[in-house]
Design an enzyme around this catalytic site. Structure first.
Site, PDB file in Angstrom:
ATOM      1  N   ARG A  84       0.824  -1.210   0.000  1.00 52.73           N
ATOM      2  CA  ARG A  84       0.000   0.000   0.000  1.00 52.73           C
ATOM      3  C   ARG A  84       0.856   1.257   0.000  1.00 52.73           C
ATOM      4  O   ARG A  84       0.523   2.242  -0.630  1.00 52.73           O
ATOM      5  CB  ARG A  84      -0.901  -0.036   1.245  1.00 52.73           C
ATOM      6  N   TYR A  85       1.918   1.232   0.771  1.00 52.29           N
ATOM      7  CA  TYR A  85       2.814   2.388   0.850  1.00 52.29           C
ATOM      8  C   TYR A  85       4.055   2.092   0.006  1.00 52.29           C
ATOM      9  O   TYR A  85       4.460   0.936  -0.104  1.00 52.29           O
ATOM     10  CB  TYR A  85       3.255   2.611   2.298  1.00 52.29           C
ATOM     11  N   ARG A  88       7.172   0.104   2.050  1.00 55.45           N
ATOM     12  CA  ARG A  88       7.034  -1.041   2.955  1.00 55.45           C
ATOM     13  C   ARG A  88       5.873  -1.932   2.542  1.00 55.45           C
ATOM     14  O   ARG A  88       4.890  -1.455   1.988  1.00 55.45           O
ATOM     15  CB  ARG A  88       6.864  -0.574   4.398  1.00 55.45           C
ATOM     16  N   CYS A  97      -3.383 -18.026  14.774  1.00 54.84           N
ATOM     17  CA  CYS A  97      -3.151 -17.100  15.888  1.00 54.84           C
ATOM     18  C   CYS A  97      -3.290 -17.868  17.196  1.00 54.84           C
ATOM     19  O   CYS A  97      -3.906 -18.937  17.240  1.00 54.84           O
ATOM     20  CB  CYS A  97      -4.178 -15.972  15.884  1.00 54.84           C
ATOM     21  N   CYS A 101      -9.298 -13.201  17.765  1.00 56.00           N
ATOM     22  CA  CYS A 101      -9.977 -12.029  18.304  1.00 56.00           C
ATOM     23  C   CYS A 101     -11.248 -11.801  17.501  1.00 56.00           C
ATOM     24  O   CYS A 101     -11.214 -11.813  16.268  1.00 56.00           O
ATOM     25  CB  CYS A 101      -9.077 -10.809  18.179  1.00 56.00           C
ATOM     26  N   CYS A 104     -11.121  -8.962  14.897  1.00 54.78           N
ATOM     27  CA  CYS A 104     -10.005  -8.990  13.943  1.00 54.78           C
ATOM     28  C   CYS A 104     -10.350  -8.307  12.618  1.00 54.78           C
ATOM     29  O   CYS A 104     -11.403  -8.553  12.036  1.00 54.78           O
ATOM     30  CB  CYS A 104      -9.606 -10.430  13.658  1.00 54.78           C
ATOM     31  N   ARG A 106      -8.779  -8.878   9.925  1.00 49.26           N
ATOM     32  CA  ARG A 106      -8.583  -9.882   8.871  1.00 49.26           C
ATOM     33  C   ARG A 106      -9.415 -11.139   9.163  1.00 49.26           C
ATOM     34  O   ARG A 106      -9.017 -12.260   8.837  1.00 49.26           O
ATOM     35  CB  ARG A 106      -7.086 -10.189   8.741  1.00 49.26           C
ATOM     36  N   ASP A 264     -11.762  -0.782  12.444  1.00 47.40           N
ATOM     37  CA  ASP A 264     -12.081  -0.735  11.018  1.00 47.40           C
ATOM     38  C   ASP A 264     -13.505  -1.248  10.799  1.00 47.40           C
ATOM     39  O   ASP A 264     -13.971  -2.116  11.533  1.00 47.40           O
ATOM     40  CB  ASP A 264     -11.087  -1.609  10.230  1.00 47.40           C
ATOM     41  N   ASP A 301      -7.969   3.979   9.364  1.00 48.21           N
ATOM     42  CA  ASP A 301      -7.418   3.356   8.160  1.00 48.21           C
ATOM     43  C   ASP A 301      -8.464   3.566   7.068  1.00 48.21           C
ATOM     44  O   ASP A 301      -9.615   3.152   7.224  1.00 48.21           O
ATOM     45  CB  ASP A 301      -7.161   1.863   8.415  1.00 48.21           C
ATOM     46  N   LYS A 308      -3.305   4.735   6.488  1.00 50.01           N
ATOM     47  CA  LYS A 308      -3.659   5.190   7.828  1.00 50.01           C
ATOM     48  C   LYS A 308      -3.429   6.695   7.962  1.00 50.01           C
ATOM     49  O   LYS A 308      -2.461   7.219   7.431  1.00 50.01           O
ATOM     50  CB  LYS A 308      -2.815   4.450   8.867  1.00 50.01           C
TER      51      LYS A 308
END
Ligand SMILES: *Cc1c(COP(=O)(O)O)cnc(C)c1O
Ligand code: SF4
Length: 338
Positions: A84-85, A88, A97, A101, A104, A106, A264, A301, A308
């Site tokens: 995206r950037y 990075r 995981c 969560c 989450c 994702r 999000d 975001d 972000k």
């Protein structure tokens, strides 16, 4: 991990609730509460419980219909890479995981695949090697620390062999939700790949148990700079008192608060939404009352993959040609000469 209750009925009986309450949700989104996390849960509806126990509201999709509003899939030029950037990339190397969560971002993909099977990383590594603009690789997932030491070491070594990659960062929840994973062997592996940063998701002060603090110490003692990324969550930490204690405890554990993420707008997480004003007022409460090192940046975001953006309370009240009118942390008004 092996002792995590696997089926809805096993989990429900550990929790003392009816399996019907969680079965339908678990068909849609996986649940995992390992034996360490089970001890942290507390009672129904308490902050850790709320983060980890499946809830019927996850199936309510009316308000938030999109599973991937940040367009991560569109911004993926190679399997596992989100670019995206310019400088990075995020590299998702695990779908597993320590816990799943409920909030989450994702949610659409975590927990997929068979536990223990490694994600293929060849295409991602090739993309990073072929893209000289990439200066930093952020291992994410899922949780990269769910990989075995050998696998992690292999991936880190392959990344480190690419000349243009200057930094490696790992995003993990393991120190908070499975501190036993931070073994001396793991720390030895990680410390071969400096400069390596580790950012940990910590959302509530109760997550900083003595085990978690020790896990952070082992990483910090190995010279690994630690940051915290917290998610603002209704009924978990949407309170300035709770957030103040969290930030103080993080600093005491040598974990520097980095981001406070506004949640999000992900399908299945509507019950965690918090008004933006609440986040801003929490930030206002932190500033001036907690060490400046303990005030994270409050981030939204952007849907559509815009990245972000930090939001700040409105300190600047007026801006004439000759001075600024500014409010301080006590809401007192000052003028600042230009
Ligand atoms: C959040 C994020 C990053 C890292 O952003 P920082 O501001 O450097 O922490 C990188 N790539 C993607 C796709 C992200 O979502
Ligand atoms: S540990 Fe991270 S990736 Fe895994 S379920 Fe929690 S928020 Fe999602």
């Amino acid at each position: 991990m092996a002792q995590s209750p696997a089926s809805a009925s096993e989990l429900a009986s550990c929790l003392g609730i009816a399996a019907d309450e969680i079965r339908d949700v678990m068909i849609r989104y996986p649940a995992r509460i390992n034996s360490y996390a089970l001890d942290l849960l507390g009672r129904t509806g308490e902050p850790i419980w709320r983060q980890l126990v499946p809830h019927r509201e996850e199936l309510d999709e009316a308000g938030l219909p999109e599973a991937d509003p940040l367009c991560e899939t569109e911004q993926s030029p190679a399997d596992g890479i989100i670019h995206r950037y310019p400088d990075r990339v995020l590299f998702t190397v695990s779908t597993q995981c320590a816990v799943y969560c409920r909030h989450c971002m994702r949610k659409r993909e975590v927990g997929s695949g068979t536990p223990g099977t490694a994600k293929l990383v060849g295409a991602g590594l090739a993309y990073i090697a072929d893209t000289p603009a990439i200066k930093e690789v952020i291992l994410s997932g899922g949780d990269p620390l769910m990989l075995g030491d050998d696998r992690l070491s292999y991936i880190l070594a392959r990344i480190r062999a690419i000349d243009h990659v200057e930094l490696v960062r790992i995003h993990t929840r393991a120190p908070a939700m499975l501190p036993a994973r931070i073994t001396n062997d793991l720390v030895r592996v990680l410390s071969r790949f400096h400069p390596l940063y580790v950012n940990i998701q910590f959302n509530h002060p109760d997550e900083l148990s003595s085990d978690a603090v020790e896990a952070c110490s082992r990483l910090a003692d190995a010279g690994i700079p630690l940051g915290a990324q917290s998610v603002l969550l209704a009924g978990v930490n949407d309170d300035s008192g709770v957030m103040t204690v969290l930030m103080r405890k993080l600093l005491a554990a040598r974990v520097r608060p980095y981001y406070l993420h506004h949640p999000d707008p992900i399908k299945g997480t509507a019950h965690f939404r918090v008004p933006l004003e609440r986040g801003l007022s929490i930030l206002e409460a932190l500033r001036g009352r907690v060490s400046g090192m303990g005030v994270p940046q409050y981030m939204i975001d952007l849907p559509g993959g815009g990245g972000k953006v930090p939001l700040l309370p409105q300190y600047l009240q007026d801006h004439t040609g000759r001075h600024l009118v500014v409010y301080n942390f006590e809401k007192k008004r000052y003028t600042y000469p230009l």
